[in-house]
Design a protein around this motif. Structure first.
Motif, PDB file in Angstrom:
ATOM      1  N   ARG A 111      -0.711  -5.300   8.376  1.00  0.00           N
ATOM      2  CA  ARG A 111       0.172  -6.129   7.551  1.00  0.00           C
ATOM      3  C   ARG A 111       0.073  -7.605   7.912  1.00  0.00           C
ATOM      4  O   ARG A 111       0.771  -8.430   7.322  1.00  0.00           O
ATOM      5  CB  ARG A 111       1.630  -5.703   7.733  1.00  0.00           C
ATOM      6  CG  ARG A 111       1.940  -4.255   7.436  1.00  0.00           C
ATOM      7  CD  ARG A 111       3.439  -4.016   7.582  1.00  0.00           C
ATOM      8  NE  ARG A 111       3.779  -2.608   7.604  1.00  0.00           N
ATOM      9  CZ  ARG A 111       5.013  -2.144   7.763  1.00  0.00           C
ATOM     10  NH1 ARG A 111       6.014  -2.987   7.927  1.00  0.00           N
ATOM     11  NH2 ARG A 111       5.250  -0.846   7.773  1.00  0.00           N
ATOM     12  N   ASP A 115      -1.160 -13.298   2.557  1.00  0.00           N
ATOM     13  CA  ASP A 115      -1.166 -12.649   1.255  1.00  0.00           C
ATOM     14  C   ASP A 115      -0.727 -13.624   0.177  1.00  0.00           C
ATOM     15  O   ASP A 115       0.098 -14.507   0.425  1.00  0.00           O
ATOM     16  CB  ASP A 115      -0.206 -11.455   1.270  1.00  0.00           C
ATOM     17  CG  ASP A 115      -0.726 -10.290   0.455  1.00  0.00           C
ATOM     18  OD1 ASP A 115      -1.643 -10.505  -0.358  1.00  0.00           O
ATOM     19  OD2 ASP A 115      -0.221  -9.179   0.638  1.00  0.00           O
ATOM     20  N   SER A 134       3.248  -4.664   2.343  1.00  0.00           N
ATOM     21  CA  SER A 134       1.928  -5.076   1.866  1.00  0.00           C
ATOM     22  C   SER A 134       0.951  -4.824   3.004  1.00  0.00           C
ATOM     23  O   SER A 134       1.097  -5.396   4.091  1.00  0.00           O
ATOM     24  CB  SER A 134       1.913  -6.559   1.473  1.00  0.00           C
ATOM     25  OG  SER A 134       2.700  -6.789   0.327  1.00  0.00           O
ATOM     26  N   HIS A 146      -6.131  -2.676  -0.623  1.00  0.00           N
ATOM     27  CA  HIS A 146      -4.943  -3.527  -0.499  1.00  0.00           C
ATOM     28  C   HIS A 146      -3.811  -2.865  -1.280  1.00  0.00           C
ATOM     29  O   HIS A 146      -3.975  -2.541  -2.458  1.00  0.00           O
ATOM     30  CB  HIS A 146      -5.258  -4.913  -1.070  1.00  0.00           C
ATOM     31  CG  HIS A 146      -4.269  -5.968  -0.706  1.00  0.00           C
ATOM     32  ND1 HIS A 146      -4.476  -7.309  -0.947  1.00  0.00           N
ATOM     33  CD2 HIS A 146      -3.040  -5.899  -0.123  1.00  0.00           C
ATOM     34  CE1 HIS A 146      -3.441  -8.013  -0.532  1.00  0.00           C
ATOM     35  NE2 HIS A 146      -2.554  -7.170  -0.032  1.00  0.00           N
ATOM     36  N   HIS A 148       0.472  -2.729  -2.202  1.00  0.00           N
ATOM     37  CA  HIS A 148       1.832  -3.273  -2.216  1.00  0.00           C
ATOM     38  C   HIS A 148       2.792  -2.135  -2.560  1.00  0.00           C
ATOM     39  O   HIS A 148       2.499  -1.313  -3.440  1.00  0.00           O
ATOM     40  CB  HIS A 148       1.982  -4.378  -3.261  1.00  0.00           C
ATOM     41  CG  HIS A 148       1.096  -5.562  -3.033  1.00  0.00           C
ATOM     42  ND1 HIS A 148       1.209  -6.381  -1.932  1.00  0.00           N
ATOM     43  CD2 HIS A 148       0.080  -6.078  -3.776  1.00  0.00           C
ATOM     44  CE1 HIS A 148       0.307  -7.351  -1.999  1.00  0.00           C
ATOM     45  NE2 HIS A 148      -0.388  -7.183  -3.111  1.00  0.00           N
TER      46      HIS A 148
END
Length: 228
Positions: A111, A115, A134, A146, A148
């Motif tokens: 993490r 971002d 994320s 990736h 979220h």
């Protein structure tokens, strides 16, 4: 979504799209005048064939799309939220995802990398909210997975997955792409014994036809956590 906003604060900014049944809601802190919001909604929805009301209501329990700011600071749709996750047992859905994508048992996921600003539309709260989690899975070269994650309530989370593709024109030197491949990687990573997968699965994103075509295969997936 969950009422506790301490872990995902609201984000101000203009909106271009959101769930069908909530088009008249005003995003908190948007700073957009009412008449301008109405004009923006009309320009976006013109010519769209919307799905039937009950179906749209059910799908919009999950946020449909990822929003990101453009060069003018307005927030607009950029990517699909392509995985619906449920955990009907005692364990919270977010905790079940954390067990797969975080912690010492998952050292390949991180993490800590910077971002781009990212949000989803919370139709209950009437505002954009940042993701609860994320995470990325780095590898040599590009095409990093990736993810979220947004917590909706104790039993459900919405998950967006893409691959980071190097693109020097973007602020963070990459862009999200290959959604189908990304969701496949997530499915393959999840423990077989604890997750029931439903794919093919269809999510109605409620976006313009051109944008939907540009996304290509989105890898829509439904996941259900099944405890031991």
């Amino acid at each position: 979504m969950d009422d506790d906003r301490s872990h995902h604060p609201p984000i101000s900014g203009g909106l271009e799209r959101r769930c069908n049944h909530d088009r008249n809601a005003t995003p908190t802190g948007s700073g957009v005048a009412g008449s301008e919001r109405a004009e923006r909604r009309e320009s976006v929805t013109a010519g769209l064939e919307l799905p039937p009301g009950p179906e749209a209501e059910r799908e919009c329990e999950y946020p449909n799309c990822v929003y990101q700011p453009d060069g003018d600071g307005d927030w607009s749709v950029t990517m699909p939220i392509n995985m619906h996750v449920t955990a009907p047992g005692e364990q919270r859905a977010l905790a079940a995802i954390d067990a797969e994508l975080a912690g010492l048992e998952n050292p390949r996921w991180t993490r800590v990398l910077p971002d781009a600003p990212t949000a989803a539309w919370d139709s209950d709260g009437g505002q954009l909210v940042a993701p609860d989690r994320s995470v990325r899975r780095p590898r040599l070269g590009d095409a990093w997975t990736h993810v979220h994650v947004w917590e909706l309530d104790a039993d459900r989370v919405a998950l967006h997955a893409h691959l980071d593709v190097i693109d020097l024109e973007y602020a963070y030197l990459h862009r999200g792409d290959a959604y189908h491949a990304a969701t496949r990687r997530v499915r393959e990573h999840l423990s077989v014994s604890n997750w029931r997968r439903e794919t093919p699965y269809r999510i109605e994103y409620d976006v313009e036809a051109a944008r939907r075509a540009d996304w290509g295969p989105t890898g829509d997936t439904k996941l259900e956590y099944v405890p031991d």
